[in-house]
Enzyme design. Structure first.
Site, PDB file in Angstrom:
ATOM      1  N   GLY A 188       0.836  -1.194   0.000  1.00  0.00           N
ATOM      2  CA  GLY A 188       0.000   0.000   0.000  1.00  0.00           C
ATOM      3  C   GLY A 188       0.874   1.248   0.000  1.00  0.00           C
ATOM      4  O   GLY A 188       0.555   2.240  -0.653  1.00  0.00           O
ATOM      5  N   SER A 189       1.988   1.180   0.709  1.00  0.00           N
ATOM      6  CA  SER A 189       2.910   2.318   0.753  1.00  0.00           C
ATOM      7  C   SER A 189       3.434   2.639  -0.644  1.00  0.00           C
ATOM      8  O   SER A 189       3.510   3.810  -1.036  1.00  0.00           O
ATOM      9  CB  SER A 189       4.095   2.019   1.673  1.00  0.00           C
ATOM     10  N   GLN A 204      -7.585   1.302   4.427  1.00  0.00           N
ATOM     11  CA  GLN A 204      -8.427   0.920   5.578  1.00  0.00           C
ATOM     12  C   GLN A 204      -9.888   0.745   5.185  1.00  0.00           C
ATOM     13  O   GLN A 204     -10.673   0.212   5.968  1.00  0.00           O
ATOM     14  CB  GLN A 204      -8.333   1.974   6.688  1.00  0.00           C
ATOM     15  N   ALA A 215      -3.198  -5.751   0.574  1.00  0.00           N
ATOM     16  CA  ALA A 215      -3.821  -7.052   0.867  1.00  0.00           C
ATOM     17  C   ALA A 215      -3.822  -7.403   2.350  1.00  0.00           C
ATOM     18  O   ALA A 215      -4.765  -8.012   2.851  1.00  0.00           O
ATOM     19  CB  ALA A 215      -3.106  -8.160   0.078  1.00  0.00           C
ATOM     20  N   HIS A 216      -2.758  -7.013   3.080  1.00  0.00           N
ATOM     21  CA  HIS A 216      -2.630  -7.549   4.448  1.00  0.00           C
ATOM     22  C   HIS A 216      -3.592  -6.924   5.447  1.00  0.00           C
ATOM     23  O   HIS A 216      -3.668  -7.361   6.599  1.00  0.00           O
ATOM     24  CB  HIS A 216      -1.172  -7.491   4.939  1.00  0.00           C
ATOM     25  N   CYS A 219       3.202   2.295  13.052  1.00  0.00           N
ATOM     26  CA  CYS A 219       4.359   3.010  12.532  1.00  0.00           C
ATOM     27  C   CYS A 219       4.963   3.917  13.589  1.00  0.00           C
ATOM     28  O   CYS A 219       6.139   4.225  13.537  1.00  0.00           O
ATOM     29  CB  CYS A 219       3.964   3.846  11.329  1.00  0.00           C
TER      30      CYS A 219
HETATM   31  C1  LIG Z   1      -1.424  -0.042   6.285  1.00  0.00           C
HETATM   32  C2  LIG Z   1      -1.677   1.239   5.584  1.00  0.00           C
HETATM   33  C3  LIG Z   1      -0.872   1.680   4.523  1.00  0.00           C
HETATM   34  C4  LIG Z   1       0.378   0.954   4.110  1.00  0.00           C
HETATM   35  O1  LIG Z   1       0.141  -0.278   3.495  1.00  0.00           O
HETATM   36  P1  LIG Z   1       1.364  -1.340   3.486  1.00  0.00           P
HETATM   37  O2  LIG Z   1       0.894  -2.408   2.552  1.00  0.00           O
HETATM   38  O3  LIG Z   1       1.524  -1.811   4.886  1.00  0.00           O
HETATM   39  O4  LIG Z   1       2.548  -0.618   2.972  1.00  0.00           O
HETATM   40  C5  LIG Z   1      -1.200   2.847   3.884  1.00  0.00           C
HETATM   41  N1  LIG Z   1      -2.266   3.557   4.252  1.00  0.00           N
HETATM   42  C6  LIG Z   1      -3.075   3.188   5.260  1.00  0.00           C
HETATM   43  C7  LIG Z   1      -4.251   4.013   5.603  1.00  0.00           C
HETATM   44  C8  LIG Z   1      -2.800   2.021   5.968  1.00  0.00           C
HETATM   45  O5  LIG Z   1      -3.582   1.672   6.980  1.00  0.00           O
END
Ligand SMILES: *Cc1c(COP(=O)(O)O)cnc(C)c1O
Length: 402
Positions: free
Chosen positions: A71-72, A179, A200-201, A325
């Site tokens: 997601g990052s 989220q 995905a996680h 984080c």
């Molecule tokens: C967890 C999260 C991310 C990052 O996703 P990753 O796959 O862990 O890099 C980005 N934005 C939000 C709002 C998140 O909760």
């Protein structure tokens, strides 16, 4: 001892059905999807199936789905890719003060490269103001990035209304929906978004696989350069097993969305009522209704979030203080500061996020133990001058929710 996991906003366990889907792609269907022989062709075909599953989950076309490593990465790509593509048109970006660090730190990086960023404030429940947004838009604004739902306090932003305003001005609109997926409906056509990030996680899939939805025809620069994968937009040999897992997880999440939402909301409200009803000087952070169905975030006067977490861990409960984080650092959460909490109060925060497997008995156990833990910690740490408590913050919360 039985563990009660209440940190689903940080990550989720992989659904056994999802694990099943992954295994063949780590064993027999191991081919490189770019190879033209049978093993490669089989992998490529499967990836297109997963792409379609994700597209269906968010009402997109499968050609608008691009796999990333997280997601990052999707957030970084959306922000830096639009900035680089449009820098001749303008160098102004609008985002909010409560974004995930993947968005905030990408914006800060761009500021060092000569871009200008407006960080919109939020109100006391975490909502941005549409008026503030309209006033912030300039002739040289090239991108607006506002998260769908906040990972710490659970507040859901008015993405559809924001999308309408941004679209009328012809500006690109990105939302971090990491989220949101699996917790509330996500429909890219309804929302007027050009770009949307997923991971995905957070939806019972594995870590290390994300998606950036890019609306058909939207010009964007690449972030990762190399081979011709992902229709020449994102280089790197496809992570076939995890892509298949993400597809399956997204399919399960949308098929069971309604029942999961009801389940989480019921337990969340049980938790919130229990905590605010039984613990004095406790406050719910975030919006009372416009919040993620599984999210509860509290502050407790006179105690640090870290001490509560450690006490909970000892009796088998996993929760979070602020976000994953920031735990490990002593800085109060940027989100809690943005909703106006004094630093001393923000230190006492506890985020509990409910999941599919959470039960009403789990919540009872947590509430009953929290009552004792908070009482014990307060007895141990007399009020000191370094931690003055703004009683108004808690009075107001009591007034709101009782
Ligand atoms: C967890 C999260 C991310 C990052 O996703 P990753 O796959 O862990 O890099 C980005 N934005 C939000 C709002 C998140 O909760």
């Amino acid at each position: 001892m039985k563990r009660i996991y209440l940190d689903h906003a940080a990550t989720t366990p992989v659904d056994p059905e999802v694990v099943e889907v992954m295994i063949p792609y780590l064993t027999e269907t191991f081919g490189n999807p770019s190879s033209i022989y049978a093993e490669g062709r089989a992998a490529k075909k499967s990836i297109e199936k997963a792409r379609q599953q994700i597209a269906t989950a968010i009402n997109a076309d499968s050609r608008e789905i691009y796999f990333t490593a997280s997601g990052s990465e999707a957030d970084n790509w959306a922000i830096k890719g639009i900035a680089m593509k449009n820098k001749a048109k303008g160098k102004h970006i609008i985002t909010s003060q409560i974004e995930h660090h993947a968005v905030l730190h990408s914006c800060e990086y761009l500021e060092k490269q000569g871009f200008e960023v407006t960080y919109l404030p939020v109100d006391e429940v975490g909502l941005i103001s549409l008026e503030d947004l309209k006033n912030a838009i300039r002739d040289d604004t090239i991108l607006v990035s506002i998260m769908f739902a906040n990972n710490e306090i659970g507040t859901i932003e008015p993405i559809k209304e924001i999308g309408k305003i941004v679209k009328e001005k012809g500006i690109v609109f990105h939302t971090d929906a990491v989220q949101a997926l699996g917790n509330i409906p996500v429909d890219v056509k309804d929302l007027n978004v050009d770009l949307l990030s997923l991971s995905a996680h957070k939806i019972y899939g594995p870590k290390g696989i994300g998606v950036l939805y890019i609306k058909k025809g939207l010009p964007i620069d690449n972030l990762i350069h190399g081979g011709a994968q992902e229709r020449k937009k994102r280089a790197g040999t496809e992570n076939t097993a995890e892509i298949m897992a993400f597809g399956k997880a997204a399919e399960i999440a949308s098929e069971h969305l309604e029942e999961n939402m009801t389940h989480m909301k019921t337990l969340r409200d049980q938790l919130i009522e229990g905590v605010l009803g039984k613990i004095p000087l406790a406050r719910l952070n975030g919006h009372p209704e416009k919040r993620l169905p599984g999210n509860a975030n509290f502050c407790f006067a006179y105690i640090e979030g870290e001490s509560i977490l450690l006490s909970l861990d000892v009796i088998g409960i996993a929760g979070s203080s602020g976000s994953a984080c920031t735990s490990g650092s002593l800085d109060p959460s940027h989100v809690l500061l943005a909703i106006g909490l004094p630093a001393g109060v923000a230190h006492g925060s506890l985020r509990l996020t409910i999941g599919k497997s959470t039960t009403p008995e789990d919540i009872d156990y947590v509430v009953n133990n929290l009552v004792e833990i908070i009482q014990r910690l307060r007895d141990m740490s007399p009020i000191d001058a370094d931690h003055p408590i703004d009683a108004a913050v808690f009075d107001k919360a009591d007034h709101h929710h009782h």
